[in-house]
Design a protein around this motif. Sequence first.
Motif, PDB file in Angstrom:
ATOM      1  N   THR A 180     -60.984 -29.192 -66.859  1.00 26.79           N
ATOM      2  CA  THR A 180     -60.589 -27.903 -66.283  1.00 26.79           C
ATOM      3  C   THR A 180     -61.335 -26.758 -66.953  1.00 26.79           C
ATOM      4  OG1 THR A 180     -58.375 -28.756 -65.783  1.00 26.79           O
ATOM      5  CG2 THR A 180     -58.632 -26.355 -65.843  1.00 26.79           C
ATOM      6  N   ASP A 217     -55.323 -39.250 -66.496  1.00 26.65           N
ATOM      7  CA  ASP A 217     -56.052 -38.246 -67.271  1.00 26.65           C
ATOM      8  C   ASP A 217     -57.435 -37.952 -66.694  1.00 26.65           C
ATOM      9  OD1 ASP A 217     -56.329 -36.368 -69.248  1.00 26.65           O
ATOM     10  OD2 ASP A 217     -57.007 -37.786 -70.772  1.00 26.65           O
ATOM     11  N   GLN A 218     -57.465 -37.651 -65.416  1.00 23.21           N
ATOM     12  CA  GLN A 218     -58.684 -37.255 -64.712  1.00 23.21           C
ATOM     13  C   GLN A 218     -58.286 -36.254 -63.635  1.00 23.21           C
ATOM     14  OE1 GLN A 218     -61.956 -38.216 -65.042  1.00 23.21           O
ATOM     15  NE2 GLN A 218     -61.562 -39.574 -66.766  1.00 23.21           N
ATOM     16  N   LEU A 219     -59.109 -35.234 -63.423  1.00 24.51           N
ATOM     17  CA  LEU A 219     -58.834 -34.302 -62.340  1.00 24.51           C
ATOM     18  C   LEU A 219     -59.154 -34.930 -60.987  1.00 24.51           C
ATOM     19  CD1 LEU A 219     -60.192 -30.823 -63.525  1.00 24.51           C
ATOM     20  CD2 LEU A 219     -57.887 -31.778 -63.771  1.00 24.51           C
ATOM     21  N   ARG A 234     -58.312 -34.245 -68.799  1.00 22.34           N
ATOM     22  CA  ARG A 234     -58.012 -33.318 -67.709  1.00 22.34           C
ATOM     23  C   ARG A 234     -58.036 -31.859 -68.167  1.00 22.34           C
ATOM     24  NH1 ARG A 234     -53.370 -36.223 -69.018  1.00 22.34           N
ATOM     25  NH2 ARG A 234     -51.442 -35.055 -69.454  1.00 22.34           N
ATOM     26  N   HIS A 251     -53.918 -27.266 -66.837  1.00 19.56           N
ATOM     27  CA  HIS A 251     -55.031 -27.998 -66.217  1.00 19.56           C
ATOM     28  C   HIS A 251     -54.843 -28.119 -64.707  1.00 19.56           C
ATOM     29  CE1 HIS A 251     -52.556 -31.583 -65.552  1.00 19.56           C
ATOM     30  NE2 HIS A 251     -52.104 -31.434 -66.790  1.00 19.56           N
ATOM     31  N   ALA A 267     -54.100 -33.440 -61.631  1.00 17.74           N
ATOM     32  CA  ALA A 267     -54.614 -34.695 -62.176  1.00 17.74           C
ATOM     33  C   ALA A 267     -54.273 -35.843 -61.224  1.00 17.74           C
ATOM     34  CB  ALA A 267     -54.045 -34.955 -63.561  1.00 17.74           C
TER      35      ALA A 267
END
Length: 237
Positions: free
Chosen positions: A58, A20-22, A54, A9, A12
């Motif tokens: 992606t 747990d987020q880009l 994430r 991914h 992050a």
Amino acid sequence: MSKLYLVRHGQADRLSKNYDQLTELGRNQAKKLGQYFHSMGIEFDACITGTLVRQKQTAQEILTELKSKGNCTPNLISEDENWNEFESRLWLTIASKIRETDSSFSDLYERFKELQEGQNPEARVVFQKVIHRVIKEWTEEKWGEIPPYTFKQYCSRIRTAFGNLMPANSTLVVSSATPVAITIGLSIQCPENEMLPYMKNIHNTSLSVYEKQGDKLVLVSFNSLPHLQERELITIG
């Protein structure tokens, strides 16, 4: 002969309470990978991720970029939790045990937390030092069976993930650093206790390519970044 394109991914948000987020950079990395696939004429019959946000973000950025250029892409992204990174409670438990016996590691951990709370980008660098120590002791099973799984049990999850792959000419899998590293170890039949070196430098949106020959995965390339030409776009955390 079918091919598996395995991607970590994008970057992050380690500086946020919700990792747990880009980040915007992570999304840009994924878009550039989609552009690379288009430039090489690579299309996908199937796309699989773990259940982490994430990972799914992606994959979506990659596929959206491909669709915008008219490439053939799957309509749905399938999810298989076996492609997930190991759970945070596992590394936090091991880190806690190390902190009780190693004051220098405890200081390093506290430094990471301080930098993270201040949203200092250096937190990413310090975290890599923390997590590498944790992973080393996890792979060695120094602390016995830490829930929810030992390292050997986790490797078995990756084998299961391979078994769950549906026949397809070209499959995109978006996962995380540890599954990507374990995959190369399994493909070259590396003993589980010797996989640690592969876990240290898996870059965000790095591409590993395998040819599927029956039940075997044959390594073609590993941890490559053909889509990231600018140094500032290359990250690990």
